[in-house]
Scaffold this active site. Structure first.
Site, mmCIF file in Angstrom:
data_model
loop_
_atom_site.group_PDB
_atom_site.id
_atom_site.type_symbol
_atom_site.label_atom_id
_atom_site.label_comp_id
_atom_site.label_asym_id
_atom_site.label_seq_id
_atom_site.Cartn_x
_atom_site.Cartn_y
_atom_site.Cartn_z
ATOM 1 N N ASP A 42 1.078 -1.167 -0.123
ATOM 2 C CA ASP A 42 -0.027 -0.163 -0.014
ATOM 3 C C ASP A 42 1.027 1.493 -0.093
ATOM 4 O O ASP A 42 2.195 1.258 -0.088
ATOM 5 C CB ASP A 42 -0.911 -0.166 1.173
ATOM 6 C CG ASP A 42 -0.389 -0.078 2.538
ATOM 7 O OD1 ASP A 42 0.773 0.394 2.770
ATOM 8 O OD2 ASP A 42 -0.924 -0.567 3.332
ATOM 9 N N ALA A 43 0.323 2.410 0.493
ATOM 10 C CA ALA A 43 1.044 3.451 0.198
ATOM 11 C C ALA A 43 2.247 3.634 1.218
ATOM 12 O O ALA A 43 3.282 4.166 0.875
ATOM 13 C CB ALA A 43 0.462 4.798 0.318
ATOM 14 N N LYS A 94 -6.481 1.265 -2.904
ATOM 15 C CA LYS A 94 -5.654 2.108 -2.112
ATOM 16 C C LYS A 94 -4.947 3.438 -2.830
ATOM 17 O O LYS A 94 -4.768 3.454 -4.217
ATOM 18 C CB LYS A 94 -4.422 1.251 -1.706
ATOM 19 C CG LYS A 94 -4.554 0.079 -1.062
ATOM 20 C CD LYS A 94 -4.876 0.334 0.305
ATOM 21 C CE LYS A 94 -5.260 -0.874 1.252
ATOM 22 N NZ LYS A 94 -5.282 -0.323 2.676
ATOM 23 N N GLU A 147 -10.770 6.930 3.180
ATOM 24 C CA GLU A 147 -10.067 6.340 4.613
ATOM 25 C C GLU A 147 -8.643 6.891 4.895
ATOM 26 O O GLU A 147 -7.730 6.939 4.056
ATOM 27 C CB GLU A 147 -10.096 4.928 4.527
ATOM 28 C CG GLU A 147 -10.032 4.088 5.656
ATOM 29 C CD GLU A 147 -10.191 2.737 5.177
ATOM 30 O OE1 GLU A 147 -9.470 1.726 5.808
ATOM 31 O OE2 GLU A 147 -11.021 2.350 4.590
ATOM 32 N N GLU A 153 -8.935 2.153 12.490
ATOM 33 C CA GLU A 153 -8.260 0.913 12.220
ATOM 34 C C GLU A 153 -7.098 0.748 13.042
ATOM 35 O O GLU A 153 -6.798 -0.373 13.585
ATOM 36 C CB GLU A 153 -8.070 0.410 10.915
ATOM 37 C CG GLU A 153 -7.066 1.030 9.976
ATOM 38 C CD GLU A 153 -7.023 0.412 8.681
ATOM 39 O OE1 GLU A 153 -5.982 -0.086 8.436
ATOM 40 O OE2 GLU A 153 -7.898 0.491 7.894
ATOM 41 N N HIS A 157 -12.697 -3.117 10.685
ATOM 42 C CA HIS A 157 -11.343 -3.352 9.925
ATOM 43 C C HIS A 157 -11.116 -4.814 9.749
ATOM 44 O O HIS A 157 -11.123 -5.421 11.067
ATOM 45 C CB HIS A 157 -10.281 -2.479 10.181
ATOM 46 C CG HIS A 157 -9.065 -2.851 9.697
ATOM 47 N ND1 HIS A 157 -8.030 -3.674 10.272
ATOM 48 C CD2 HIS A 157 -8.407 -2.636 8.477
ATOM 49 C CE1 HIS A 157 -7.052 -3.800 9.506
ATOM 50 N NE2 HIS A 157 -7.209 -3.089 8.441
#
EC number: 5.1.2.2
Length: 388
Positions: free
Chosen positions: A36-37, A187, A242, A268, A318
């Site tokens: 992800d990022a 994402k 998010e 989360e 989550h």
């Protein structure tokens, strides 16, 4: 008189006693490295496995409950070690007294705090106690809690990660919707915000206007970037944006929530009721995303759900859909559940998705049992059957 003997004489209302606790540290390998990022900003390496802590609690009457917690990347051995230390305190106890037992376990390890790895370790035990209680009643957990619905809106995340091309993400989305899942989350949070917007636009055009669509920045924007990019994202009719900011930046999230039409979702990464309460108190979240294994189990999650309902907040737990479908079904305001297929190798059972919703099964408790493959992935195990 021993501890167990004292417990046996303390109450005539006792229904059963905990005879043993088995803890297993299980490492689930992922088919492909996940990014992800946080990977693209250099803060983490791609994820190749997930560490699970499973707790199996057995009573003198022969009932069994199973619960789990987990850690992505580091932390799994710490959870297992803490659970191993506190689990003996359950032997001889009435498993129905879950709130009291949660407090007992927290105080057993109070010097390391009431959040983080310590309460995540307790979560596996707490979830197992709730599973056991529902099985004793012969009910799915949601029905024991008091369900508001027999199915919950669901959306998929596992097909929208940044290590995959946008064409692959679109193909994943098509298959996901065909499988009965109702929404798609992808994402964002890349160093190049223009690339984020390009990917979002491509997926929205692929989905069409009617499909629920969410994005997740995984805490990688600063305040100015979050405001600028989120305003650009408004045109895509998203259900929510998010984790646009650091998980603990309640003030920054509150500014976004006041400024945008699109809902802000977060929570989360927080590991206690107190941390979530700060988000709620400051008006920093429209859709709360607690994670039962991270906040200490179902006992703590239910406290958060009450706080969220009091503020009329949305709820979208989550990960860990095997637990959260039950908790979401018991939330009064129509919630969402996150669909991840990563955990399929661990359980013999499957949750049904149809017409955009995840269905409750009629199996008692959580309704899951461990596969032989899961047991083959066990890297550490301890069986506790006597008080210290």
């Amino acid at each position: 008189m021993t501890v167990t003997e004292t417990a046996r004489t303390s109450s005539r209302a006792v229904l059963d006693r905990i005879e043993s606790v088995t803890l297993s540290s299980i490492t689930l390998p992922l088919p492909n490295p996940i990014s992800d990022a946080k990977v693209f900003t250099g803060r983490q390496r791609p994820m190749t496995e997930v560490a699970f802590l499973f707790a199996e609690i057995r009573t003198e009457a022969g009932l069994e409950g199973v619960g789990f917690s987990y850690s992505k990347r580091a932390g799994g051995p710490a959870q297992f070690a803490h659970a191993r230390e506190v689990a003996p305190d359950l032997i001889g106890e009435d498993p129905n007294d879950i709130a009291r037992l949660w407090t007992k376990l927290v105080w057993a390890g109070a010097s390391v705090g009431r959040s983080g790895a310590s309460t995540q370790a307790i979560a596996a035990l707490d979830v197992a106690l709730w599973d056991l209680k529902a099985k004793r009643a012969g009910l799915p957990l949601a029905k024991l809690l008091g369900a508001h619905r027999d199915s919950v809106r669901c959306y998929n995340t596992s097909g929208g990660f940044l290590h995959e091309s946008i064409e692959q993400v679109k193909d994943n989305a098509t298959r996901t919707l065909e499988s009965g899942v109702g929404g798609i989350k992808i994402k964002v949070g890349l160093p190049d915000s223009a690339e984020d917007l390009r990917r979002v636009r491509a997926v929205r055009e692929h989905l069409g206007d009617g499909v629920p669509f969410m994005v997740d920045a995984n805490q990688q924007w600063d305040r100015s970037t979050a405001m600028r990019v989120s305003r650009r994202l408004e045109e895509f009719d998203l259900v929510w944006i998010e984790e646009p900011l650091d998980a603990y930046d309640a003030e920054g999230h509150a500014q976004l929530a006041r400024s945008l039409d699109t809902a802000i979702a977060t929570g989360e990464m927080l590991t206690s009721v107190a941390e979530h309460y700060e988000l709620i108190r400051q008006g920093a979240v429209d859709i709360l995303q607690p994670d039962a294994p991270r906040v200490g189990g179902i006992t703590q999650f239910l406290k958060l759900a009450t706080l969220a309902e009091h503020r009329n907040l949305g709820l979208a737990p989550h990960f860990a859909m095997e637990i959260h479908v039950h908790l979401a079904a018991a939330y009064p305001i129509e919630p969402w559940v996150e669909h991840f297929d990563w955990l399929h190798p661990l359980f013999n059972e499957r949750l049904e998705t149809r017409d955009g919703r995840m269905r409750l099964s009629d199996r008692p408790g959580l309704g899951v049992t461990l596969t032989e493959q899961a047991r083959a992935w066990t890297v550490d195990r301890v069986h506790v059957d006597a008080p210290r």
